[in-house]
Design an enzyme around this catalytic site. Sequence first.
Site, PDB file in Angstrom:
ATOM      1  N   LYS A  45      -7.586  -4.714 -15.163  1.00 43.07           N
ATOM      2  CA  LYS A  45      -7.728  -3.482 -14.376  1.00 43.07           C
ATOM      3  C   LYS A  45      -8.399  -2.411 -15.223  1.00 43.07           C
ATOM      4  O   LYS A  45      -8.082  -2.271 -16.415  1.00 43.07           O
ATOM      5  CB  LYS A  45      -6.328  -3.031 -13.941  1.00 43.07           C
ATOM      6  CG  LYS A  45      -6.273  -1.853 -12.990  1.00 43.07           C
ATOM      7  CD  LYS A  45      -4.806  -1.522 -12.670  1.00 43.07           C
ATOM      8  CE  LYS A  45      -4.647  -0.403 -11.672  1.00 43.07           C
ATOM      9  NZ  LYS A  45      -3.208  -0.127 -11.388  1.00 43.07           N
ATOM     10  N   SER A  65      -2.454  -0.030  -6.473  1.00 40.80           N
ATOM     11  CA  SER A  65      -3.772   0.355  -6.948  1.00 40.80           C
ATOM     12  C   SER A  65      -4.524  -0.773  -7.659  1.00 40.80           C
ATOM     13  O   SER A  65      -5.733  -0.660  -7.851  1.00 40.80           O
ATOM     14  CB  SER A  65      -3.662   1.567  -7.889  1.00 40.80           C
ATOM     15  OG  SER A  65      -2.876   1.259  -9.019  1.00 40.80           O
ATOM     16  N   SER A  93       2.039  -0.958  -8.097  1.00 40.74           N
ATOM     17  CA  SER A  93       0.619  -1.300  -8.066  1.00 40.74           C
ATOM     18  C   SER A  93       0.267  -2.709  -8.517  1.00 40.74           C
ATOM     19  O   SER A  93      -0.879  -3.119  -8.363  1.00 40.74           O
ATOM     20  CB  SER A  93      -0.183  -0.302  -8.899  1.00 40.74           C
ATOM     21  OG  SER A  93      -0.319   0.884  -8.179  1.00 40.74           O
TER      22      SER A  93
HETATM   23  N1  GLN Z   1       1.316   3.580  -4.530  1.00 36.77           N
HETATM   24  C1  GLN Z   1       1.830   4.101  -5.770  1.00 36.77           C
HETATM   25  C2  GLN Z   1       1.168   5.423  -6.069  1.00 36.77           C
HETATM   26  O1  GLN Z   1       0.200   5.696  -5.434  1.00 36.77           O
HETATM   27  C3  GLN Z   1       1.622   3.094  -6.818  1.00 36.77           C
HETATM   28  C4  GLN Z   1       1.036   3.585  -8.073  1.00 36.77           C
HETATM   29  C5  GLN Z   1       0.987   2.605  -9.185  1.00 36.77           C
HETATM   30  O2  GLN Z   1       1.853   1.757  -9.342  1.00 36.77           O
HETATM   31  N2  GLN Z   1       0.001   2.811 -10.041  1.00 36.77           N
HETATM   32  O3  GLN Z   1       1.591   6.171  -6.892  1.00 36.77           O
END
Ligand code: GLN
Length: 480
Positions: free
Chosen positions: A64, A139, A163
């Site tokens: 990532k 994400s 995420s």
């Molecule tokens: N959906 C969560 C957020 O937007 C997940 C974020 C993550 O784990 N990076 O904060």
Amino acid sequence: MSHLPPWGGILVGARLEAYSRVLEERERGLGAFLELDPRNPVRALDKDGKAATGALAGLPFAVKDNIAVEGMGLSCGSRILDGFRSPYSATCVRRLLEAGAACIGKTNLDEFGMGSSSENSAYKPSLNPWDRDRVPGGSSGGSAAAVAAGMVPFALGTDTGGSVRQPAAFCGLYGLKPTYGAVSRFGLVAYASSLETAGVMARTVDLAQAVFVAMAGRDPRDRTSVDAPGEEAADRRAHTGGAAGPLAGSRIAVPSGSLLGLEPGVERGFRNAIDALRDAGAEVVDIELPSLAHVVPAYYVIATAEASANLARFTGISYGARMAGAESHEELVLKTRSAGFGDEVKLRILLGTYVLRSGFQYRYYHKAQKLRSLIAGELAAAALGVDAIASPVFPTQAFRRGDPAMDPFMQKLADRFTCAANLAGLPALAMPSTLEGGLPTGIQLMGRAFGEDRLFAIARVLADHIPPAAPPLYSEECPA
Ligand code: GLN
């Protein structure tokens, strides 16, 4: 580890050429990567200049784009880091390289990890290999799309509030968020430091576990990282088979309310998985965890507060993009941040600044911290009493791109199953259940601190009952 996929040797000679062509074609269809270069992978060499050999020898992988890989980009899906190249590798990446794996590219994400669809990337959306009209989740959506499409056997993501697990569920993969501290955060671009961990996505339990084992352990560069304490014998229950089923003697708790507000497909997938675990001998018990009602507000107050502090370093001065035409220091910072950050990031910086304002701290930030203590205490105690706490991963299956029902606010509410594990620092593994309507569903098992092995053991039993499926267009285990 019983079985690792047949990827050895894919990065040399004629196989490399064939592989590169497959990657190019799939990438055109999916937009999983922000940088992809299988002909020049980043790998570790031993002192004789030979490729490292180890548990992951010869496996290509993707990372990532908010995790540092030396010599590759590190955009975080943001214009503000456009063109930035990383001078060093994250510890988790370095350990995989030393185990013989080779990094072939950086994957797309919601900007700085903020989102659940990968549509918040400043560069492009990524598409779901099961249905290209749908999001791969987020994400870490690019990583999930790449693994589900068979482009790489595994990929790294970060998990601050779900995420890794949610895109894994959307794409039919295993996705592990390790215990906080089990894997070094050195080299992760911080979004909310007290919540996040690096995690892995893979198509098989064995590979997900092998990657986790290779990454885990104390790192002097991250003072919050530790070596996992050894598991006591009682923790091995899920490994010991018997006439009554491989999970005989195991207890799996389902928090009350877990089935509320789910899409029908998600509910069916969850029930199927629970039935399978019961068939395998597990005792499934209901559990009351009243603090779970508060996880989303607590998470979003703490995550945005930490984000507002962490993202203060992006000023256009030390690194990354710098907007032209400023006449003063203040104007330079203003112009760079205004043009460099996307709307969701700005929203969160504003929200985080608001909850930390003097006079407001007690109303929001301190209150959220108290809730976090409550949640963490309740979950840790519950996790010690059972083998795992089971829930859905996300209330919907992969949704359509641009779905108005999944606006940014609804996406946040939908983090209710995943962000609890981040607030509590506990490990959580998303694993595939049945396909419903031709799309994957997932189930999440949360465990006690450093209890990853047990989660993997249960996942292995579930896979015997409900074998994970690959998207029809990308079903082969290795594409070249
Ligand atoms: N959906 C969560 C957020 O937007 C997940 C974020 C993550 O784990 N990076 O904060």
